[in-house]
Design a protein around this motif. Structure first.
Motif, PDB file in Angstrom:
ATOM      1  N   GLN A 296       0.836  -1.209   0.000  1.00 49.66           N
ATOM      2  CA  GLN A 296       0.000   0.000   0.000  1.00 49.66           C
ATOM      3  C   GLN A 296       0.867   1.254   0.000  1.00 49.66           C
ATOM      4  OE1 GLN A 296      -2.221  -1.020   3.505  1.00 49.66           O
ATOM      5  NE2 GLN A 296      -3.941  -1.889   2.338  1.00 49.66           N
ATOM      6  N   CYS A 297       2.018   1.193   0.665  1.00 53.72           N
ATOM      7  CA  CYS A 297       2.949   2.332   0.628  1.00 53.72           C
ATOM      8  C   CYS A 297       3.436   2.575  -0.800  1.00 53.72           C
ATOM      9  CB  CYS A 297       4.151   2.064   1.530  1.00 53.72           C
ATOM     10  SG  CYS A 297       3.848   2.187   3.295  1.00 53.72           S
ATOM     11  N   ILE A 298       3.782   1.495  -1.489  1.00 51.20           N
ATOM     12  CA  ILE A 298       4.266   1.632  -2.864  1.00 51.20           C
ATOM     13  C   ILE A 298       3.172   2.222  -3.752  1.00 51.20           C
ATOM     14  CG2 ILE A 298       4.940   0.314  -4.911  1.00 51.20           C
ATOM     15  CD1 ILE A 298       6.513  -1.538  -3.048  1.00 51.20           C
ATOM     16  N   ASP A 299       1.938   1.753  -3.608  1.00 51.98           N
ATOM     17  CA  ASP A 299       0.830   2.310  -4.395  1.00 51.98           C
ATOM     18  C   ASP A 299       0.680   3.803  -4.121  1.00 51.98           C
ATOM     19  OD1 ASP A 299       0.299  -0.184  -5.434  1.00 51.98           O
ATOM     20  OD2 ASP A 299      -1.317  -0.643  -4.012  1.00 51.98           O
ATOM     21  N   ALA A 300       0.807   4.199  -2.863  1.00 50.15           N
ATOM     22  CA  ALA A 300       0.659   5.610  -2.494  1.00 50.15           C
ATOM     23  C   ALA A 300       1.801   6.447  -3.055  1.00 50.15           C
ATOM     24  CB  ALA A 300       0.600   5.743  -0.975  1.00 50.15           C
ATOM     25  N   VAL A 301       3.018   5.929  -2.958  1.00 50.07           N
ATOM     26  CA  VAL A 301       4.178   6.651  -3.507  1.00 50.07           C
ATOM     27  C   VAL A 301       3.999   6.859  -5.007  1.00 50.07           C
ATOM     28  CG1 VAL A 301       6.639   6.431  -4.046  1.00 50.07           C
ATOM     29  CG2 VAL A 301       5.827   5.984  -1.722  1.00 50.07           C
ATOM     30  N   ARG A 302       3.540   5.845  -5.695  1.00 47.92           N
ATOM     31  CA  ARG A 302       3.355   5.948  -7.136  1.00 47.92           C
ATOM     32  C   ARG A 302       2.232   6.909  -7.502  1.00 47.92           C
ATOM     33  NH1 ARG A 302       5.568   2.622 -10.646  1.00 47.92           N
ATOM     34  NH2 ARG A 302       3.703   2.684 -11.961  1.00 47.92           N
ATOM     35  N   ALA A 303       1.268   7.083  -6.602  1.00 45.76           N
ATOM     36  CA  ALA A 303       0.115   7.947  -6.905  1.00 45.76           C
ATOM     37  C   ALA A 303       0.371   9.423  -6.607  1.00 45.76           C
ATOM     38  CB  ALA A 303      -1.097   7.480  -6.101  1.00 45.76           C
TER      39      ALA A 303
END
Length: 770
Positions: A296-303
């Protein structure tokens, strides 16, 4: 416990006479159970305070770091517990080099306690230890060898005295073995039962005698690592394995160029509302996001939609940095009237990320902070974090965890600082981890450098050697620089800066090459550089050994015999002869293949490597997905003399790792700089030594002990390995390599985008299988 390899035995203390070389002073400290420590005096001075062409003959870097640790050696203690175990808080970082095992071996030897009953933990940051809590420059075993043994010997003496009282026997009639004291009648009492009886209500100074070397049963014997089973079964605890209450996964959205910083965030609220995300906060290095999982952190960073401001290397590229280095190179001086050989070598940026990516856990409250991370300079980390949080140092607790590798990277504590800043901004504990792309692009890099070498000769006599190493500046703000400054007045290198002092105290000339001079010249800032394993030595030694090969060819000499005849040290000659013999130097080999041989001395130790390489087209052009296979090292023999090897098996493992580092730096591993950022973004395209270019034949030879004490080993084998592979390549191809790694000029992969900073992971892993 750490101490000096030159600290004075009791027979050198004023007013004391006739005491043997193995006798020292120690302390029994006031405590409920037995606690022992060593006593040491002031740091040694160099024999002369004037600059010398070979300062390492007076005092080398390892001596300096050992001396810097000396004054606080008595603050580290060996403790015996009522359950029969012995504990020791090691003020150094275990990052895979095996020092917890070798330290336990020292204690087991002097205390006559089974190795499995020794518990070596890593000490929390303790500012009172000063430079005694700094891990680097292959110094741990050198500086801890005597102090740990003295403390254990103090404990042993107290246990025997307590047992004498309990058993009604004379101390001289008792035997301490396998953790139990036995009297002539066969009565026995365990050290656990003696732990409280041997304790003292007051601190007492006591003389001790260390075990004679011919009585050793543990030191010098090959032992498996005490943590091996936990490591291979996944039970060993690293920072990300810790169960800190409410510490949630946290990652940072980082800038597209080196050291860029946040201008504004356009969609923080939207990202904060994403599944699992709990917090979004701007910190000095980017935008931190906290969530329930790292996915979820990676998804947030990418967004995240971030407007980034320029970084410190904006617009820079390999070519522009090389141009800066060329402009900064000092002249070598007028060409000699005698024959000479001269060449310039280029060494590109290299990453020094460990297998364990950069990470830390932090719990910051309004009045205190607690940090967990693998740190090689925890005192500096504690001080810096306290200043950043505007807390008193006493309110910041820094726990040192074991690390999955370092290679100099963990001398820096940026993940711990970021974790503290994110926790403060969010008001919650965080478990912060860098993405692998962060390590490559925003982590620490070995600086790009050039090295110019000139050797002048006449007939069979070498008249002089000159080397000028020009490099992007190396960052020594992690504590090693301060250690050098603390003893500056006693160093034989004059009034030099951190880097030049480090350089002069770590480089030596093993050959009788007349007047030998080496100079470091650093230039340029804006890059995150670090002390990669063996620091300057791989590049400097590689350039030197290649030129030794060239000089041998010019004078019609065999490269091995040429080295052998010019070496001025018997230890160096012995390791060189050993690899030449074991590796069958000079054997007939097919065209396109060849042997190379090289030598390096440092840390009161010496190593030599013989490498065989295959540069035939069918090998070089093997197909590799998104990569260049290149030449393959087919055989390597490495001989090492560290004086007394505490754990020969651990030493062999260290040398294997050094060899792989050397192969990587010669053939494949580098960072490509373009438009202010590095193109590499993972191990997938940062080509450390891979299976396709590691030697099927490998032999590590640990030489018999040549000194009474150990020398440094952790970094020793890198330089000789890199140089031997480079020399083999030159002989196989008939062309002297001058740019490293040799495949740097071929960009073998498609660079991943820098926005978003975390590249998309492959969806089908089988597509990326070999």
């Amino acid at each position: 416990m750490t101490g000096a390899d030159r600290w004075a035995p009791e027979d050198q203390v004023p007013g004391r006479h006739g005491v043997g070389r193995r006798r020292f002073l120690g302390y029994v400290l006031a405590a409920p159970t037995l606690v022992a420590a060593a006593e040491f005096g002031t740091a040694p001075a160099a024999e002369a305070g004037i600059p010398s062409p070979e300062p390492t003959q007076l005092l080398d870097l390892n001596d300096v770091l050992t001396a810097a640790a000396l004054p606080t050696s008595n603050l580290i203690t060996v403790e015996v517990h009522t359950d029969g175990t012995v504990s020791f808080a090691l003020p150094r970082a275990e990052v895979g080099q095996g020092i917890t095992t070798s330290t336990a071996m020292l204690i087991a030897e002097e205390l006559d306690v089974p190795l499995e009953r020794i518990r070596v933990q890593l000490a929390d940051a303790r500012p009172e230890l000063l430079f005694n809590q700094l891990t680097g420059a292959s110094n741990t075993t050198v500086s801890t060898y005597r102090p740990v043994r003295v403390a254990a010997a103090v404990a042993r003496g107290r246990l025997l005295q307590a047992a004498a009282t309990e058993l009604g026997a004379a101390v001289s009639d008792l035997t301490l073995k396998a953790g139990a004291v036995t009297d002539p009648a066969g009565r026995s009492i365990g050290i656990g039962a003696l732990a409280e009886k041997a304790a003292s209500t007051t601190t007492q100074q006591v003389p001790v005698e260390l075990k004679a070397r011919d009585k050793f049963t543990v030191i010098g014997t090959p032992r498996g690592r005490l943590d091996a089973l936990a490591a291979v079964t996944g039970r060993k605890k690293f920072a990300m394995d810790l169960d800190v209450p409410d510490a949630r996964p946290t990652m940072v959205c980082r800038p597209p160029t080196i050291n860029g910083h946040v201008g504004s965030v356009a969609n923080a609220d939207e990202v904060r509302a994403m599944a699992g995300v709990t917090d979004v906060a701007v910190i000095p290095t980017g935008v931190a996001v906290r969530a329930q999982t790292f996915g979820q952190c990676i998804d947030a960073v990418r967004a995240l939609d971030v407007h980034w401001l320029p970084g410190t290397a904006e617009g820079r590229s390999d070519d522009s940095v090389l141009a800066d280095l060329k402009a900064a190179e000092p002249p070598l001086g007028l060409s000699p009237l005698t024959p000479y050989v001269e060449e310039k070598f280029t060494f590109h940026f290299r990453g020094n990320s460990a297998l364990e990516t950069n990470c830390a856990v932090a719990d910051v409250r309004s009045d205190r902070a607690e940090i967990w991370a693998s740190l090689k300079s925890p005192i500096v980390a504690k001080q810096t974090i306290a200043a950043a949080l505007r807390l008193p140092e006493s309110a910041v607790t820094v726990h040192v965890t074991e690390g999955g590798g370092s290679f100099g990277r963990k001398l820096f504590f940026d993940a711990a600082l970021e974790a503290a800043q994110a926790s403060r901004a969010m008001g919650k504990p965080v478990k912060l981890m860098w993405h692998r792309a962060d390590d490559c692009r925003q982590g620490r890099a070995h600086p790009m450098a050039t090295s110019r070498v000139r050797i002048d000769y006449l007939g069979s006599t070498v008249l002089g050697y000159k080397q000028q190493h020009t490099s992007i500046s190396t960052d020594f703000s992690h504590g090693l620089g301060e250690a050098l400054t603390a003893l500056a007045a006693k160093l034989p290198v004059g009034d030099l800066g951190f880097s030049e002092t480090f350089f002069q105290l770590s480089q030596s000339m093993p050959y009788e090459f007349g007047l030998s001079t080496r100079l470091l010249n650093e230039t340029g800032t804006g890059f995150n550089t670090g002390s990669m394993r063996n620091v300057y030595s791989p590049d400097v030694t590689c350039a030197r050994e290649l030129m030794v090969d060239r000089l041998a060819a010019k004078t019609g000499k065999d490269p091995y015999r040429f080295r052998h005849d010019f070496l001025h040290d018997d230890r160096a000659r012995a390791v060189l002869d050993k690899v030449a013999d074991a590796g069958n130097w000079g054997r007939a080999m097919p065209a396109g293949t060849a042997q190379g041989i090289a030598l390096h001395s440092e840390y009161h130790s010496v190593s030599a490597v013989l490498a065989e390489i295959d540069c035939r087209p069918e090998t070089v052009n093997r197909p590799v997905r998104d990569g260049v296979a290149g030449p393959r090292v087919t055989k390597a023999v490495l001989a090492v003399d560290v004086g007394l090897a505490v754990n020969p098996l651990g030493l062999e493992a260290q040398m294997m790792g050094c060899l792989m580092d050397g192969i990587a730096q010669t053939l494949t591993s580098s960072l490509h700089l373009r438009d202010g950022y590095f193109l590499e973004a993972s191990w997938d395209n940062y080509f450390y030594t891979r299976q396709w270019n590691t030697p099927p034949e490998l032999e590590i030879i640990v030489m018999p002990a040549t000194t009474a004490e150990p020398g440094g080993a952790g970094e020793l084998g890198v330089a000789a390995s890199m140089a031997a592979v480079a020399c083999a390549y030159g002989r196989a191809t008939g062309t002297l390599p001058t740019s490293f790694p040799i495949n740097h000029g071929t960009l073998s992969f498609t660079p991943k985008p820098t926005v978003p900073p975390v590249p998309q992971s492959p969806t089908v892993g089988l597509d990326h299988a070999y």
